[in-house]
Design a protein around this motif. Structure first.
Motif, short mmCIF file in Angstrom:
data_model
loop_
_atom_site.label_atom_id
_atom_site.label_comp_id
_atom_site.label_asym_id
_atom_site.label_seq_id
_atom_site.Cartn_x
_atom_site.Cartn_y
_atom_site.Cartn_z
N ALA A 48 9.29 -1.00 1.81
CA ALA A 48 9.22 -1.39 0.40
C ALA A 48 10.54 -1.98 -0.08
O ALA A 48 10.65 -2.39 -1.23
N LYS A 49 11.50 -2.03 0.80
CA LYS A 49 12.84 -2.48 0.42
C LYS A 49 12.79 -3.87 -0.22
O LYS A 49 12.17 -4.79 0.30
N GLY A 50 13.45 -3.99 -1.36
CA GLY A 50 13.55 -5.30 -2.01
C GLY A 50 12.37 -5.67 -2.88
O GLY A 50 12.45 -6.59 -3.68
N ILE A 51 11.24 -4.96 -2.73
CA ILE A 51 10.07 -5.29 -3.55
C ILE A 51 9.51 -4.06 -4.25
O ILE A 51 8.33 -3.96 -4.52
N ASN A 52 10.42 -3.11 -4.57
CA ASN A 52 10.00 -1.86 -5.23
C ASN A 52 9.21 -2.12 -6.51
O ASN A 52 8.17 -1.49 -6.74
N ALA A 53 9.70 -3.05 -7.33
CA ALA A 53 9.04 -3.29 -8.61
C ALA A 53 7.65 -3.88 -8.39
O ALA A 53 6.70 -3.53 -9.10
N PHE A 54 7.55 -4.77 -7.42
CA PHE A 54 6.25 -5.38 -7.15
C PHE A 54 5.25 -4.32 -6.70
O PHE A 54 4.11 -4.28 -7.16
N ILE A 55 5.70 -3.42 -5.80
CA ILE A 55 4.81 -2.37 -5.32
C ILE A 55 4.47 -1.40 -6.46
O ILE A 55 3.35 -0.91 -6.56
N ALA A 56 5.45 -1.16 -7.32
CA ALA A 56 5.22 -0.24 -8.44
C ALA A 56 4.09 -0.75 -9.33
O ALA A 56 3.43 0.04 -10.01
N GLY A 57 3.86 -2.06 -9.32
CA GLY A 57 2.79 -2.63 -10.13
C GLY A 57 1.45 -2.66 -9.43
O GLY A 57 0.51 -3.26 -9.93
N CYS A 58 1.36 -2.03 -8.26
CA CYS A 58 0.08 -2.01 -7.53
C CYS A 58 -0.76 -0.81 -7.95
O CYS A 58 -0.24 0.21 -8.37
N PRO A 59 -2.08 -0.92 -7.85
CA PRO A 59 -2.97 0.06 -8.47
C PRO A 59 -3.28 1.30 -7.63
O PRO A 59 -3.84 2.27 -8.15
N HIS A 60 -2.92 1.31 -6.33
CA HIS A 60 -3.48 2.32 -5.44
C HIS A 60 -3.11 3.75 -5.82
O HIS A 60 -3.93 4.66 -5.73
N TYR A 61 -1.86 3.94 -6.28
CA TYR A 61 -1.41 5.30 -6.63
C TYR A 61 -2.30 5.86 -7.74
O TYR A 61 -2.86 6.95 -7.61
N ASP A 62 -2.45 5.08 -8.79
CA ASP A 62 -3.26 5.54 -9.92
C ASP A 62 -4.73 5.70 -9.53
O ASP A 62 -5.39 6.66 -9.92
N TYR B 8 0.81 -1.22 0.00
CA TYR B 8 0.00 0.00 0.00
C TYR B 8 0.85 1.27 0.00
O TYR B 8 0.33 2.38 0.08
N ALA B 9 2.17 1.09 -0.09
CA ALA B 9 3.08 2.24 0.01
C ALA B 9 2.80 3.29 -1.06
O ALA B 9 2.80 4.50 -0.80
N GLY B 10 2.54 2.81 -2.31
CA GLY B 10 2.28 3.75 -3.40
C GLY B 10 1.04 4.58 -3.12
O GLY B 10 1.01 5.79 -3.37
N GLY B 11 0.02 3.95 -2.56
CA GLY B 11 -1.21 4.66 -2.24
C GLY B 11 -0.96 5.74 -1.20
O GLY B 11 -1.50 6.85 -1.30
N LEU B 12 -0.14 5.43 -0.21
CA LEU B 12 0.15 6.42 0.84
C LEU B 12 0.92 7.61 0.27
O LEU B 12 0.69 8.76 0.66
N ILE B 13 1.80 7.32 -0.70
CA ILE B 13 2.54 8.41 -1.36
C ILE B 13 1.56 9.31 -2.12
O ILE B 13 1.62 10.54 -2.05
N ALA B 14 0.60 8.66 -2.82
CA ALA B 14 -0.39 9.44 -3.58
C ALA B 14 -1.17 10.36 -2.64
O ALA B 14 -1.40 11.54 -2.95
N ILE B 15 -1.55 9.82 -1.47
CA ILE B 15 -2.34 10.64 -0.53
C ILE B 15 -1.51 11.84 -0.04
O ILE B 15 -2.01 12.98 0.02
N ASP B 16 -0.24 11.60 0.27
CA ASP B 16 0.62 12.71 0.69
C ASP B 16 0.70 13.77 -0.40
O ASP B 16 0.60 14.97 -0.13
N GLU B 17 0.89 13.32 -1.64
CA GLU B 17 1.01 14.26 -2.76
C GLU B 17 -0.29 15.04 -2.96
O GLU B 17 -0.28 16.26 -3.11
N ILE B 18 -1.40 14.30 -2.93
CA ILE B 18 -2.71 14.94 -3.17
C ILE B 18 -3.00 15.96 -2.07
O ILE B 18 -3.42 17.09 -2.34
#
Lengths: 406, 235, 290
Positions: A316-330, A59-69
């Motif tokens: 997110a260490k070690g699984i950056n690519a996997f998280i990058a493929g998650c939908p929450h940010y978009d 869910y890390a990408g989603g949390l980044i999106a919320i911070d940005e928004i």
């Protein structure tokens, strides 16, 4: 048993306390007062249970999106706030989780993770008309007729399976492929899609299909069967890194290193600790085009920025690519766009705006929704990337080098 | 006194079986406890050895209060309780059963060796069958094994519960003979026995129990044929 | 052709057997199963891998620390989750099922939180290697089988000592053993520590073959229980045989039949065996004839 109950409610109490809402009943807060100031998003994420450590970081990408928004003024000027619910990654917990969110007046939901969990959750969010985006890649979850409130911002397992088959057939020009897949819904769906696409492109069936149980303790026999069948390339559909390690080590032991294509989790760093680098030279994972670079083409600026932020997240260490493929940010940015287009947080209006999304430039690709399809990602955004390119300095965080010709 | 029991109440769960039992045993004395089924004889032994908790009353060992002592502590003081029904470790060999009699006794290897040799000399059948599982022995042989275990341990007070149960008369003679030999070595004995007359013949003192109570006691020989005894078995 | 199936079965079977033996060690004096056992094995593998990876200590020192820590946790499990229940009047029923399961979940959650879900590589002890040699067998696999046999032999020798036989005596007749001054609580505690040692060794030895990951515990616990049941509760030699048997069956099923049936086949085989021989391969029936 009584102790157990009090334990859970104490935990829930603490969580509410943390959300700063200890003294007021949740529905009251949601409908009045604060609801005018914040935009509440249900956040179904396991924080306890055996899968918590695997799922929670996604869910890390989603949390980044919320911070940005929020830094850019929120959604319709409202601050985005998450209401976290622990589902313990259990399908059985979903009804209770959804009920709590519904009682709190939440209409937009991120999560849960996993196809069985999402399916279980959809059975309750759909009649409750809650707009949702979980992590699940089963194709029918993008079927808007069946699930009119679920929005799929990632590829489907079928698309993944097809992409792998297409690269084997058209780029590597291999006719004798082997399939190594786990005996799970994921393995079966991806494997079937691969076989269908490969047949369509070459008229051939795989030379060998090896299905192993999710509890297998040794994959050497399966790998040997593939080699014995004369396979020149192997497509692997494996969700478990332990099994991936076993399979590549078996290949290395047999000094048999054909090209291998597989799931996005091949990009996890832990693989490099389990398998000698030499065994990974010819290995490609299915990946989103926007996260890949070539000698001539750079990764889009927006993806680079997100990659940098993800790389800074400890979990997110070690699984950056996997998280990058998650939908929450978009999904969160799509939600912001839809709410602001509708100028309302009413579900019906927001759904109408989301269903009208065409050609939306997201980090995972170009997203298109319609009233009948919520499968947002098209094949043109699905590509392959080199696993070994993780060692390339250009591959910081989630970035990988695109496979030759992909 | 070696053992003094006074006002003892105990039982299972919350149900009291023993009703203010009093009893004394002097060093080297052979005490017989007789009474009908369900009189509380076994319960009394189990309470004295610490298997059952005491609800009221006291147990003293050489004047020391041992009311709440565990079986292990009682054994360390020198009290050995051989429970009813030849409680051997049937899956283990005869030799192993004999060896376990030394558990926690803290004897030297030589002393253990000496006692084992002595026991084998006295009970040749056990030497012959030493490699066999105890459960494979006949009933009489098993009873001899339990007495031999007691012999090896050299307790100061041995409590024997129904040693003759299920044995042929000839074997009963042998077993009771062993009990007498133990006493002649200075070991006090509490014998719970359903063969009342046999027990009375060899005992110094007898206690008659009924419904968890001591109905009477006295020199064993004098009580043979007494009304008290008859009453206890008729009830 | 069949050699690699055999090698695979011996390797996996050794680990199953060791887990089964660690289950057995506790069952004897307490009549309980420690449902956290699988996670102790898992923690053993992960702890050893982490010590080797992070602290860079020599292999044998890391293994030694792991054994001490895991047996300490087993001791604590007995103290906190088993002894208080068994000492309740009437033996506390089956409360230990819930309490040991809770310990297992606690360990798994904690390891998941601290170490994360990624598997780690646990190298074999020097000078051994997992590289396949001339016969398709690695030096580690040979040492593994020999090591497991040695561990079980050592346990068998222990169970012939007076203390070991006292533990067996408790299993047979708790009251009688009490009267001989045997302290079941103390020996149960000792057995938990001993089973912790075996569990830690199982984890450390499994690591080079199965990797050290959080998922290790669950699958090994099931296989270990199968081995313990099929071998005969109480018979360590039977458990070794059963471990190899189950692993061989797994390997043959994977080869000859559809691999998805592997677990079901071994499970059904164990059930059938227990129908025919309820006491397991080498378990003894109770000679309780009075």
């Amino acid at each position: 048993m009584n102790d157990d109950h009090s334990g859970i409610s104490r935990r829930r109490l603490l969580r509410h306390a943390a959300a700063g809402s200890l003294l007021l009943p949740m529905p009251f807060i949601a409908r009045r007062g604060l609801a005018d100031e914040v935009f509440r998003v249900g956040w179904i994420r396991p924080t306890t249970g055996r899968l918590a450590s695997s799922f929670a970081p996604l869910y890390a990408g989603g949390l980044i999106a919320i911070d940005e928004i929020n830094a850019a003024g929120g959604i319709l000027g409202r601050k985005v706030v998450i209401q976290e619910e622990d589902d313990e990654a259990s399908p059985a917990k979903q009804p209770a989780v959804i009920k709590r969110l519904k009682d709190a007046g939440v209409s937009y939901v991120v999560g849960p993770t996993g196809s069985p969990q999402v399916l279980s959750s959809l059975a309750f969010t759909t009649p409750a008309q809650m707009i949702q985006c979980g992590i699940a890649n089963a194709a029918d979850q993008g079927d808007a007729v069946k699930y009119p409130y679920n929005y799929m911002c990632v590829w489907s397992t079928e698309q993944e399976g097809e992409a792998a088959a297409a690269y084997m057939a058209s780029q590597l020009k291999i006719r004798k492929i082997g399939l190594l897949q786990e005996s799970t819904a994921f393995g079966e769906q991806a494997g079937n899609a691969t076989r269908r696409k490969f047949k369509e492109l070459t008229g051939q069936d795989p030379a060998s299909v090896q299905v192993y149980p999710a509890t297998a303790t040794d994959l050497a026999p399966y790998v040997k069967n593939l080699q014995a069948a004369g396979c020149e390339g192997v497509i692997v559909w494996m969700a478990n890194t332990v099994h991936i390690g076993m399979a590549f080590n078996a290949m290395a032991q047999q000094k048999w290193l054909p090209p291998v294509i597989g799931h996005v989790n091949l990009f996890n760093d832990s693989l490099f600790d389990l398998v000698p680098l030499d065994a990974l030279k010819n290995v490609y994972g299915v990946y989103y085009r926007n996260w890949t670079y070539t000698d001539k083409e750079q990764v889009p600026q927006r993806n680079q920025e997100l990659a940098r932020k993800l790389a800074a997240v400890d979990q997110a260490k070690g699984i950056n690519a996997f998280i990058a493929g998650c939908p929450h940010y978009d999904f969160l940015y799509l939600l912001k766009a839809a709410v602001e287009q509708a100028k309302s947080t009413e579900v019906a209006a927001v759904k109408k705006a989301l269903d009208g999304v065409r050609g939306y430039k997201a980090v995972l690709g170009t997203i298109n929704f319609s009233e009948t399809s919520h499968a947002g990602i098209g094949m043109e955004d699905v590509t392959l990337a080199s696993v070994a390119s993780a060692k390339d300095p250009r591959s910081f965080g989630a970035l990988r080098e695109r496979a030759p010709g992909a | 006194m070696l053992l003094e029991v006074d006002g003892l109440v105990s039982g299972y769960g919350k149900v009291a079986i023993l009703d203010r039992v009093a009893l004394t045993v002097a060093p080297g004395e052979l005490v017989a406890i007789v009474g009908g089924n369900g009189a509380g004889k076994s319960t009394l032994l189990r309470t004295i050895s610490g298997l059952l908790p005491v609800m009221a009353g006291t147990i003293r060992w050489e004047g020391r209060d041992v009311t709440r002592a565990s079986p292990r502590t009682m054994l360390a003081f020198g009290l050995l309780h051989i429970a009813e029904g030849r409680r051997l470790f049937r899956q283990q060999s005869v030799q192993s059963n004999l060896d376990l009699a030394f558990y926690g006794a803290g004897l030297s290897r030589e002393e253990e060796r000496r006692r084992i040799d002595d026991a084998f000399a006295r009970f040749p059948i056990l030497h012959e069958k030493r490699g066999e599982p105890a459960g494979a022995l006949s009933g009489g042989q098993q009873q001899i094994l339990t007495v031999a275990q007691a012999w090896l341990r050299r307790p100061r007070l041995l409590m024997l519960d129904e040693p003759s149960l299920g044995l042929a008369p000839v074997i009963v003679d042998q077993v009771l003979d062993l009990v007498l030999r133990l006493r002649s070595e200075g070991c006090a004995i509490i014998l719970v026995e359903q063969l009342v007359e046999r027990a009375m013949e060899i005992a110094d003192t007898a206690y008659v129990m009924q419904n968890g109570r001591i109905m009477g006691s006295g020199p064993a020989r004098e009580m043979i044929g007494s009304e008290l005894l008859q009453h206890a078995y008729l009830a | 052709m069949y050699l690699d199936v055999l090698v695979q079965a011996l390797t996996a079977g050794s680990i199953y057997a060791l887990v089964g033996v660690s289950v057995n060690v506790i069952y004897r004096p307490t009549n309980t199963f420690n449902l956290a056992q699988g996670n102790l094995v898992m923690l053993g593998a992960i702890l050893c891998a982490t010590i080797l990876g992070q602290l860079k200590l020599p292999w044998y020192l890391a293994a030694g620390i792991t054994v001490v820590v895991i047996s300490g946790i087993a001791w604590l499990t007995h103290l906190v989750a088993v002894a208080p229940i068994l000492s309740r009047p009437g033996g506390g029923g089956h409360g230990w099922l819930v309490s040991t399961l809770a310990v297992g979940i606690l360990i798994e959650d904690a390891v998941g939180k601290i170490v994360g879900p990624d598997p780690q590589r646990l190298p074999p002890p020097p000078p051994l290697s997992t590289e396949l040699g001339a016969l398709g067998v690695s030096s580690y696999q040979v040492a593994l089988v020999a090591g497991v046999v040695a561990i079980v032999a050592a346990l068998e020798i222990f169970y012939r000592s007076r203390t070991g036989r006292a533990i067996l005596a408790i299993a047979e007749d708790r009251d009688a053993s009490l009267l001989w001054g045997i302290d079941p609580t103390r020996l149960a505690r000792m057995s938990f520590v001993l089973s912790g040692v075996v569990a830690a060794l199982a984890g450390i030895l499994a690591g080079p073959v199965f990797y050290a990951s959080v998922g290790l515990g669950g699958s090994l616990l099931i296989k270990g229980f199968e081995a313990a049941a099929a071998g005969g509760i109480g018979s360590n030699r039977g458990v070794i045989l059963a471990g190899f048997f189950i692993a061989l069956l797994d390997a043959i099923t994977a080869r000859a039949l559809a691999p998805g049936y592997q677990d079901a086949v071994s499970f059904v085989a164990v059930l059938l065996l227990l129908l025919v021989r309820p006491q397991g391969l080498m378990g003894r029936t109770n000679l309780r004839t009075v």
